[in-house]
Design an enzyme around this catalytic site. Structure first.
Site, short mmCIF file in Angstrom:
data_model
loop_
_atom_site.label_atom_id
_atom_site.label_comp_id
_atom_site.label_asym_id
_atom_site.label_seq_id
_atom_site.Cartn_x
_atom_site.Cartn_y
_atom_site.Cartn_z
CE1 TYR A 135 -3.84 -2.17 5.29
CE2 TYR A 135 -3.25 0.08 4.71
CZ TYR A 135 -3.67 -1.18 4.33
OH TYR A 135 -3.91 -1.47 3.01
CB SER B 277 -0.84 -0.03 1.28
OG SER B 277 -1.48 1.21 1.48
N1 LIG Z 1 -8.56 -0.54 -1.54
C1 LIG Z 1 -7.51 0.25 -1.30
O1 LIG Z 1 -7.63 1.49 -1.28
C2 LIG Z 1 -6.16 -0.37 -1.06
C3 LIG Z 1 -5.05 0.49 -1.01
C4 LIG Z 1 -3.81 -0.05 -0.76
C5 LIG Z 1 -3.66 -1.40 -0.56
N2 LIG Z 1 -4.74 -2.22 -0.61
C6 LIG Z 1 -4.53 -3.65 -0.35
O2 LIG Z 1 -5.13 -4.41 -1.38
C7 LIG Z 1 -5.42 -5.71 -0.89
C8 LIG Z 1 -6.83 -6.11 -1.32
O3 LIG Z 1 -7.76 -5.29 -0.67
P1 LIG Z 1 -9.07 -4.69 -1.36
O4 LIG Z 1 -8.92 -3.23 -1.35
O5 LIG Z 1 -9.35 -5.41 -2.60
O6 LIG Z 1 -10.15 -5.01 -0.20
P2 LIG Z 1 -11.36 -6.04 -0.09
O7 LIG Z 1 -12.33 -5.82 -1.18
O8 LIG Z 1 -11.84 -5.90 1.33
O9 LIG Z 1 -10.67 -7.46 -0.30
C9 LIG Z 1 -10.00 -8.17 0.72
C10 LIG Z 1 -9.98 -9.63 0.36
O10 LIG Z 1 -9.27 -10.34 1.38
C11 LIG Z 1 -10.03 -11.50 1.70
N3 LIG Z 1 -9.76 -11.96 3.06
C12 LIG Z 1 -10.01 -11.30 4.21
N4 LIG Z 1 -9.67 -12.06 5.25
C13 LIG Z 1 -9.21 -13.24 4.74
C14 LIG Z 1 -8.73 -14.44 5.32
N5 LIG Z 1 -8.62 -14.56 6.66
N6 LIG Z 1 -8.37 -15.47 4.51
C15 LIG Z 1 -8.48 -15.34 3.17
N7 LIG Z 1 -8.91 -14.22 2.56
C16 LIG Z 1 -9.29 -13.19 3.35
C17 LIG Z 1 -11.48 -11.07 1.52
O11 LIG Z 1 -12.31 -12.20 1.26
P3 LIG Z 1 -13.20 -12.98 2.35
O12 LIG Z 1 -13.81 -11.97 3.26
O13 LIG Z 1 -14.19 -13.70 1.49
O14 LIG Z 1 -12.27 -13.92 3.04
C18 LIG Z 1 -11.36 -10.24 0.26
O15 LIG Z 1 -11.41 -11.07 -0.87
C19 LIG Z 1 -5.21 -5.66 0.62
O16 LIG Z 1 -3.97 -6.26 0.94
C20 LIG Z 1 -5.17 -4.18 0.92
O17 LIG Z 1 -4.41 -3.88 2.06
C21 LIG Z 1 -5.99 -1.73 -0.87
#
Ligand SMILES: NC(=O)c1ccc[n+]([C@@H]2O[C@H](COP(=O)([O-])OP(=O)(O)OC[C@H]3O[C@@H](n4cnc5c(N)ncnc54)[C@H](OP(=O)(O)O)[C@@H]3O)[C@@H](O)[C@H]2O)c1
Length: 252
Positions: A162, A149
């Site tokens: 985080y 991130s």
């Molecule tokens: N969105 C942003 O602005 C942003 C910015 C920087 C970095 N990121 C990073 O991008 C990555 C993806 O996040 P996103 O933004 O796409 O958010 P998201 O839509 O909340 O996706 C998170 C994913 O992680 C899965 N997950 C959560 N707990 C889990 C577990 N215990 N075992 C297996 N899977 C699990 C969730 O699926 P289930 O609940 O079905 O398990 C979901 O598929 C993360 O690492 C986040 O830190 C996001």
């Protein structure tokens, strides 16, 4: 012409929503057989259906990667059922913000369990398979893409734990990159800025209220998937080590 990732297998964690789901669709469209890991089976089944309808192959892996045995089993099922593992996208993550003073310790534990330990469990289980894929695979190169991130570069008031987990992902990725470079396993770090997904929705209502004012321009999950697709389709002699991607208007 064959798609670039034809004959390869990619495992994507956190594939049930957001960046993970978009990445699975992108890699599937580029010819990879995809293994979809997350806890919500119904969401994974829906995505697998879409990938199959588009002519791809997808395996659903319902698992909690914070459980070491389940993380290892997800990797092993991928290799057993799909024959190999060329690409691991360590994407599953959670972001729980707010002041450190008085924060529920359980939130800190959730972030460390998933963003650090979940990533490490998957990486550990995948490594021997990635090394093998780089040796005998159709592309003679394998990839681990770890999703960090902007918070992995810049700590801010209210995102301490985080940021800690994402700085850690960066340190681990760089060390592993150096260790595996000679074996043609590329380790890449992707550092997204604000992206429209479910990520923020897991915060407590009072935290959500206080961070709402910070919500500015946001990218789409497909924008980050596009970057990941770029990284893993480079020719064998090109490794994209790190990619920091912000919405144009995001200053910090
Ligand atoms: N969105 C942003 O602005 C942003 C910015 C920087 C970095 N990121 C990073 O991008 C990555 C993806 O996040 P996103 O933004 O796409 O958010 P998201 O839509 O909340 O996706 C998170 C994913 O992680 C899965 N997950 C959560 N707990 C889990 C577990 N215990 N075992 C297996 N899977 C699990 C969730 O699926 P289930 O609940 O079905 O398990 C979901 O598929 C993360 O690492 C986040 O830190 C996001």
């Amino acid at each position: 012409m064959k798609p670039v990732l034809d004959g390869t297998v990619a495992l994507i964690t956190g594939a049930s929503s957001g960046i993970g789901a978009a990445t699975a669709a992108t890699l599937g469209a580029q010819g990879a057989t995809v293994a979809l890991a997350a806890r919500r089976r119904d969401r994974l089944e829906e995505l697998a259906g879409q990938i199959r309808a588009a002519g791809g192959t997808a395996l659903v892996l319902e698992c909690d990667v914070t459980d070491q045995a389940q993380a290892a089993a997800a990797v092993e099922r991928t290799v057993t059922e799909l024959g190999r593992l060329d690409t691991l996208v360590n994407n599953a993550g959670v972001m729980l913000l707010g002041p450190a003073a008085g924060a529920p310790l359980a939130e800190w534990q959730r972030m460390v369990d998933l963003n650090v330990l979940g990533l490490l469990y998957c990486a550990h289980a995948a490594l021997p398979h990635l090394v093998r894929a780089a040796g005998d695979g159709p592309r003679q190169v394998a990839d681990m893409v770890n999703i960090s991130s902007v918070a992995g570069r810049l700590a801010r008031n209210g995102n301490g734990v985080y940021a800690l987990t994402k700085f850690g992902a960066g340190a681990f990725s760089e060390s592993l990159r150096q260790e595996l470079a000679g074996q043609y396993v590329r380790v890449s770090l992707v550092e997204p800025g604000a992206t429209a997904t479910e990520l923020a929705s897991h915060n407590r209502p009072e935290v959500l209220e206080s961070i709402r004012s910070q919500f500015g321009q946001r990218m789409e999950a497909a924008d980050i998937a596009d970057a990941i697709g770029y990284i893993v389709t480079r020719p064998r002699h090109v490794a994209v080590n790190e990619m920091l991607i912000r919405p144009t208007e995001q200053q910090r």
